[in-house]
Design an enzyme around this catalytic site. Structure first.
Site, PDB file in Angstrom:
ATOM      1  N   GLU A 263       0.887  -1.162   0.000  1.00 39.41           N
ATOM      2  CA  GLU A 263       0.000   0.000   0.000  1.00 39.41           C
ATOM      3  C   GLU A 263       0.919   1.205   0.000  1.00 39.41           C
ATOM      4  OE1 GLU A 263      -1.307   3.146   1.731  1.00 39.41           O
ATOM      5  OE2 GLU A 263      -2.244   1.937   3.296  1.00 39.41           O
ATOM      6  N   CYS A 300      -3.069   7.470   5.306  1.00 38.57           N
ATOM      7  CA  CYS A 300      -2.996   7.117   3.891  1.00 38.57           C
ATOM      8  C   CYS A 300      -4.277   7.474   3.150  1.00 38.57           C
ATOM      9  CB  CYS A 300      -2.660   5.641   3.729  1.00 38.57           C
ATOM     10  SG  CYS A 300      -3.492   4.560   4.895  1.00 38.57           S
TER      11      CYS A 300
END
Length: 505
Positions: A263, A300
């Site tokens: 990620e 994020c």
């Protein structure tokens, strides 16, 4: 009771030194010395994990569920000590660490419940048809099986939920895969005390000690050795695009390539439609400011870009955002390196004569203040660097001339973790145009919300097309994340006594 780290690595139940030490760099409180990781420690941990897989990989779901719950219990038994050293190392507030600890223990227990139900096994059965013409059909069964030892990289921005015993580790252990954790150098003490909790759970439940190892950082070669070790069968990673892409390339270049579930980065664009802006531009601006600065913007899913239709409503929106952001004081960033990257990102925006500053601040050291900029849609599309993530409380308003241009902009975004539509009833037709575009760009599409805050539930997807992640079919949050560490196996004409026990219970 205060926790004083021993500064060692945990490898298959033993606390071991390394060659040399590095010193932690806490936001406040005492610094500690930690042993530097080595390639030899990686070898020992991977070999122990492979040995553990011979028993743990074939253990019952009940055994693995008990182990996951024991880890959660042992983390909670160290709650105050974890919070103390976690806040010292990261600068995160106490409430944030307490909430993240609850998320960590909650997802461990969620996986325990999930594997006990057995739905993740995706068991399938096609009965034999011995009389079928022109050829008989054999009996075939299918089930998901664990892949073997997994490497997990701790994340800088989530010292608990995405690190030592976080989501990747919980998913792998639930699947039946031993884990080798490469600890993050930003919070080595937090990693050590959580590893201590895992070791206590190993001893309590009697699973093989090679099922879990923690190797501290301090040496780039350690990360490379982990992803290249022939006994490691998959990697879970949360971090920067540059670092993740380098590790991804190493995984692909191995003699036996393995999946790299990284990620990597996302700007999480929001598309604010005309009727919603007409009705509540000020509220949307205030809400965006709150989401943009939450945790110093170090999430994020931080919504870094707002796409609006030019005009008076856009003026109201930006004015409200600027007013709200100007009231936010300096916040401590996770590391000196992250703070520098934030300052460099701000400088990148300030260097463009196409970008209009709406709010600029001067941060220093490890502190961050919010910044807000504005650009036209046409100029934004001409400058790819402005669509790259700035990790911190920096926002960009992109003004377009129409919903048609908004849709064009949406089509030109790279892969994202999230994409958001703000709409009212009168925006429905425009939202219907945007939704199929955005679902190709993001793993999670929201309406009338802000993406910071990721629910740990069965239906969550935390991933997306590259560069948000390296595998668009995977998620690092929610029970679906267990699929990353499983592979389907078919059994043809297999006597029942030879089938995996999961077929039978």
């Amino acid at each position: 009771m205060a926790f004083t780290p021993n500064g060692k690595h945990l490898v298959a139940g033993q606390w071991l030194d390394g060659n040399g030490t590095f010193t932690s760099s806490p936001a406040h409180g005492p610094a500690h010395a930690f042993a530097v990781g080595t390639v030899e420690l990686v070898n020992r941990a991977a070999e122990a994990a492979e040995e553990a897989f011979l028993s743990y990989g074939y253990s019952s779901r009940a055994t693995r569920a008990a182990f996951l719950r024991a880890i959660a219990d042992e983390i909670e038994a160290r709650a105050e000590a974890i919070t103390e050293i976690g806040t010292q190392e990261t600068g995160l507030p106490v409430a944030r660490l307490q909430g993240e600890r609850g998320r960590t223990t909650g997802q461990l227990r969620l996986f325990a419940d999930h594997i006990e139900k057995g739905d993740f096994l995706d068991r399938r059965f096609d009965a034999a048809q011995p009389d079928r013409q022109p050829a008989p059909r054999p009996e075939i069964r299918l089930i998901q099986r664990p892949i073997g030892p997994v490497a997990v990289f701790g994340a800088s921005n989530f010292p608990l939920a995405f690190s030592t015993a976080g989501g990747d580790t919980a998913a792998a252990l639930a699947a039946g895969c031993p884990v080798v954790v490469k600890g993050h150098s930003a919070h080595p003490g937090t990693g050590e005390i959580v590893a201590e909790a895992v070791l206590a759970a190993i001893e309590k439940t009697g699973v093989h000690p090679g099922v879990f190892s923690l190797i501290q950082g301090g040496n780039r070669q350690v990360g490379e050795a982990v992803v290249q070790h022939p006994l490691i069968k998959a990697v879970g990673f949360t971090g920067s695009l540059a670092g993740g892409r380098a590790l991804f390339n190493l995984c692909a270049a191995r003699p036996e390539p393995i999946p790299f579930f990284g990620e990597l980065g996302s700007v999480n664009p929001m598309f604010l439609l005309p009727e919603a802006m007409k009705a509540r531009a000020e509220g949307l601006g205030q809400g965006w400011a709150g989401s943009l600065t939450m945790g110093a913007g170090q999430f994020c899913t931080n919504p870094g870009i707002a796409v609006v239709t030019d005009g008076a409503d856009a003026d109201r929106f930006t004015a409200a955002a600027v007013e709200a952001l100007s009231k936010v004081g300096p916040q401590t960033m996770l590391t000196d390196g992250i703070a520098k990257a934030y300052h460099d990102g701000q400088a990148r925006f300030e260097s463009r004569n196409t970008v209009k500053p709406l709010l600029t601040t001067q941060s220093s050291g490890r502190e961050a203040l919010p910044n807000l900029f504005e650009i036209s849609g046409e100029q934004f599309l001409a400058d790819h660097a402005l669509s790259e993530e700035v990790f911190g409380p920096l926002g960009l308003v992109v003004r377009v001339s129409s919903v048609d241009e908004m849709e064009k902009l949406a089509r030109n975004f790279e892969g994202q973790l999230t994409a958001t539509i703000h709409m009212d009833a009168g925006d429905l037709d425009d939202a219907k145009r945007l939704r199929p575009v955005l679902e190709r760009k993001a793993g999670r599409v929201l309406v009338n919300g802000f993406p910071t805050g990721v629910e740990v539930v069965d239906s969550m997807v935390h991933g997306g097309p590259y560069p948000a992640s390296t595998n668009f079919g995977a998620t690092s949050v929610g029970t679906l994340s267990i699929r990353r560490f499983l592979r389907p196996v078919s059994y043809q004409n297999m006597p029942e006594c030879l089938l995996p026990e999961d077929f039978l219970n």
